[in-house]
Scaffold this active site. Structure first.
Site, PDB file in Angstrom:
ATOM      1  N   GLY A  46      51.602 -10.372  19.593  1.00  0.00           N
ATOM      2  CA  GLY A  46      50.207 -10.496  20.028  1.00  0.00           C
ATOM      3  C   GLY A  46      49.235 -10.942  18.942  1.00  0.00           C
ATOM      4  N   ASP A 104      44.735   0.078  22.300  1.00  0.00           N
ATOM      5  CA  ASP A 104      44.566   0.516  23.687  1.00  0.00           C
ATOM      6  C   ASP A 104      44.843   2.017  23.769  1.00  0.00           C
ATOM      7  OD1 ASP A 104      44.639   0.864  26.424  1.00  0.00           O
ATOM      8  OD2 ASP A 104      46.203  -0.595  26.820  1.00  0.00           O
ATOM      9  N   LEU A 109      49.724   1.627  17.006  1.00  0.00           N
ATOM     10  CA  LEU A 109      49.194   1.731  15.643  1.00  0.00           C
ATOM     11  C   LEU A 109      49.554   3.080  15.013  1.00  0.00           C
ATOM     12  CD1 LEU A 109      47.822  -0.693  14.548  1.00  0.00           C
ATOM     13  CD2 LEU A 109      45.617   0.406  14.839  1.00  0.00           C
ATOM     14  N   LYS A 132      39.762  -1.150  22.859  1.00  0.00           N
ATOM     15  CA  LYS A 132      39.207  -0.750  24.159  1.00  0.00           C
ATOM     16  C   LYS A 132      38.347   0.490  24.003  1.00  0.00           C
ATOM     17  CE  LYS A 132      42.645  -3.057  26.907  1.00  0.00           C
ATOM     18  NZ  LYS A 132      43.746  -2.988  27.883  1.00  0.00           N
ATOM     19  N   ARG A 166      49.409 -16.876  26.061  1.00  0.00           N
ATOM     20  CA  ARG A 166      49.095 -16.674  24.637  1.00  0.00           C
ATOM     21  C   ARG A 166      48.366 -17.880  24.045  1.00  0.00           C
ATOM     22  NH1 ARG A 166      51.989 -12.076  22.957  1.00  0.00           N
ATOM     23  NH2 ARG A 166      54.094 -11.889  23.808  1.00  0.00           N
TER      24      ARG A 166
HETATM   25  P1  5GP Z   1      48.741   0.649  22.619  1.00  0.00           P
HETATM   26  O1  5GP Z   1      50.007   1.101  21.974  1.00  0.00           O
HETATM   27  O2  5GP Z   1      47.496   0.860  21.754  1.00  0.00           O
HETATM   28  O3  5GP Z   1      48.579   1.188  24.019  1.00  0.00           O
HETATM   29  O4  5GP Z   1      48.855  -0.863  22.926  1.00  0.00           O
HETATM   30  C1  5GP Z   1      49.038  -1.723  21.961  1.00  0.00           C
HETATM   31  C2  5GP Z   1      49.777  -2.959  22.439  1.00  0.00           C
HETATM   32  O5  5GP Z   1      49.773  -3.140  23.857  1.00  0.00           O
HETATM   33  C3  5GP Z   1      49.007  -4.102  21.867  1.00  0.00           C
HETATM   34  O6  5GP Z   1      49.506  -4.441  20.588  1.00  0.00           O
HETATM   35  C4  5GP Z   1      49.206  -5.183  22.881  1.00  0.00           C
HETATM   36  O7  5GP Z   1      50.368  -5.896  22.559  1.00  0.00           O
HETATM   37  C5  5GP Z   1      49.401  -4.454  24.176  1.00  0.00           C
HETATM   38  N1  5GP Z   1      48.139  -4.410  24.957  1.00  0.00           N
HETATM   39  C6  5GP Z   1      47.279  -3.379  25.111  1.00  0.00           C
HETATM   40  N2  5GP Z   1      46.233  -3.728  25.891  1.00  0.00           N
HETATM   41  C7  5GP Z   1      46.429  -5.028  26.225  1.00  0.00           C
HETATM   42  C8  5GP Z   1      45.677  -5.969  27.009  1.00  0.00           C
HETATM   43  O8  5GP Z   1      44.595  -5.732  27.557  1.00  0.00           O
HETATM   44  N3  5GP Z   1      46.228  -7.215  27.116  1.00  0.00           N
HETATM   45  C9  5GP Z   1      47.410  -7.565  26.538  1.00  0.00           C
HETATM   46  N4  5GP Z   1      47.827  -8.803  26.729  1.00  0.00           N
HETATM   47  N5  5GP Z   1      48.121  -6.708  25.790  1.00  0.00           N
HETATM   48  C10 5GP Z   1      47.630  -5.449  25.627  1.00  0.00           C
HETATM   49 MG    MG Z   2      51.096  -5.829  20.360  1.00  0.00          MG
END
Ligand code: 5GP
Ligand code: MG
Length: 176
Positions: A46, A104, A109, A132, A166
Site C-alpha cells: 500500500g 485503521d 502498525l 482514520k 493502486r
Molecule cells: P489496520 O491494521 O490499521 O487495520 O490496517 C492497516 C492496513 O489495512 C493498511 O496498511 C492498509 O493496507 C489496509 N487498509 C486499512 N484501511 C484501508 C482503506 O480504507 N483502504 C485500503 N485500500 N486499505 C486499507
Molecule cells: Mg498496508
C-alpha cells in the site's frame, strides 16, 4: 476512466503538497542524526507510491528497506485480526522511520512496531499518509500522519481493493 469510483476524496495536488511538507518536517526532526543511521522501512504494497514520493523529499543519506504485511483476505473492506508479516528488515542500531499507507484498526502498525523493537533499533517513528478518525487509529503511536479522514474505504495512490486501483493518482472512494 474507471467506472466504479464514486468520488475523489483527496486530489493529487493536495497529496503532493502534503507529502512535501511531511518530508520537510521529518528532515528537520532528523537533522542531528548521523549518516548510515537512518532506515526507512516501507510496508508494502500500500505504501508503494507514498514512499516513492516521500523519500524524494528526504535529502539525507538513508537506507530504504521494504517489508510486507497483508491484512485482507480476498474481496473485503475489513482488515483481518492478525496481519501477516513478511521477512523483517535488518534495523539493529538504526533510527527507523516506518512508513505505511493508512492507519485503521492500528493492528498492523502495532504488530510491526513491536516486532521491530525486538531487533534493537536506536529508535522507531511511524509515518502514515492517512489515518482514520477512529479511537483505534488515534490511540496508536504515530509521529507523522498526512491526513485524518472519516471511516470509509479508500483506494488510489497505492491503496487497493482486491488488488485494483493502486494506479489512481488521487485518493478516492469506490461505489458501494
Ligand atoms: P489496520 O491494521 O490499521 O487495520 O490496517 C492497516 C492496513 O489495512 C493498511 O496498511 C492498509 O493496507 C489496509 N487498509 C486499512 N484501511 C484501508 C482503506 O480504507 N483502504 C485500503 N485500500 N486499505 C486499507
Ligand atoms: Mg498496508
Amino acid at each position: 476512466m474507471i467506472k466504479d469510483i464514486d468520488h475523489i476524496l483527496i486530489a493529487r495536488g493536495a497529496i503532493s503538497d502534503r507529502v512535501r511538507s511531511l518530508g520537510e518536517e521529518i528532515t528537520k526532526d532528523l537533522k542531528d542524526v548521523g549518516e548510515h543511521e537512518i532506515a526507512l522501512v516501507a510496508v508494502m504494497t500500500g505504501s508503494l507510491i507514498f514512499v516513492a514520493d516521500l523519500m524524494r523529499h528526504l535529502p539525507m543519506k538513508i537506507q530504504i528497506q521494504l517489508m510486507t504485511s497483508s491484512s485482507y483476505i480476498g474481496k473485503s473492506t475489513k482488515s483481518n485480526n492478525d496481519p501477516m508479516l513478511g521477512k523483517l528488515p535488518d534495523v539493529k542500531g538504526m533510527h527507523v522511520l516506518l512508513v505505511d499507507d493508512i492507519l485503521d484498526s492500528g493492528r498492523t502498525l502495532t504488530k510491526i512496531r513491536s516486532e521491530l523493537e525486538a531487533l534493537q533499533p536506536k529508535s522507531i517513528q511511524s509515518c502514515v499518509l492517512l489515518r482514520k478518525k477512529l479511537d483505534s487509529a488515534m490511540n496508536v503511536p504515530c509521529e507523522y500522519a498526512g491526513f485524518d479522514i472519516e471511516d470509509e474505504f479508500v483506494v488510489g495512490y497505492g491503496l487497493d481493493y482486491d488488488g485494483y486501483y493502486r494506479n489512481l493518482p488521487d485518493i478516492a472512494v469506490i461505489c458501494p
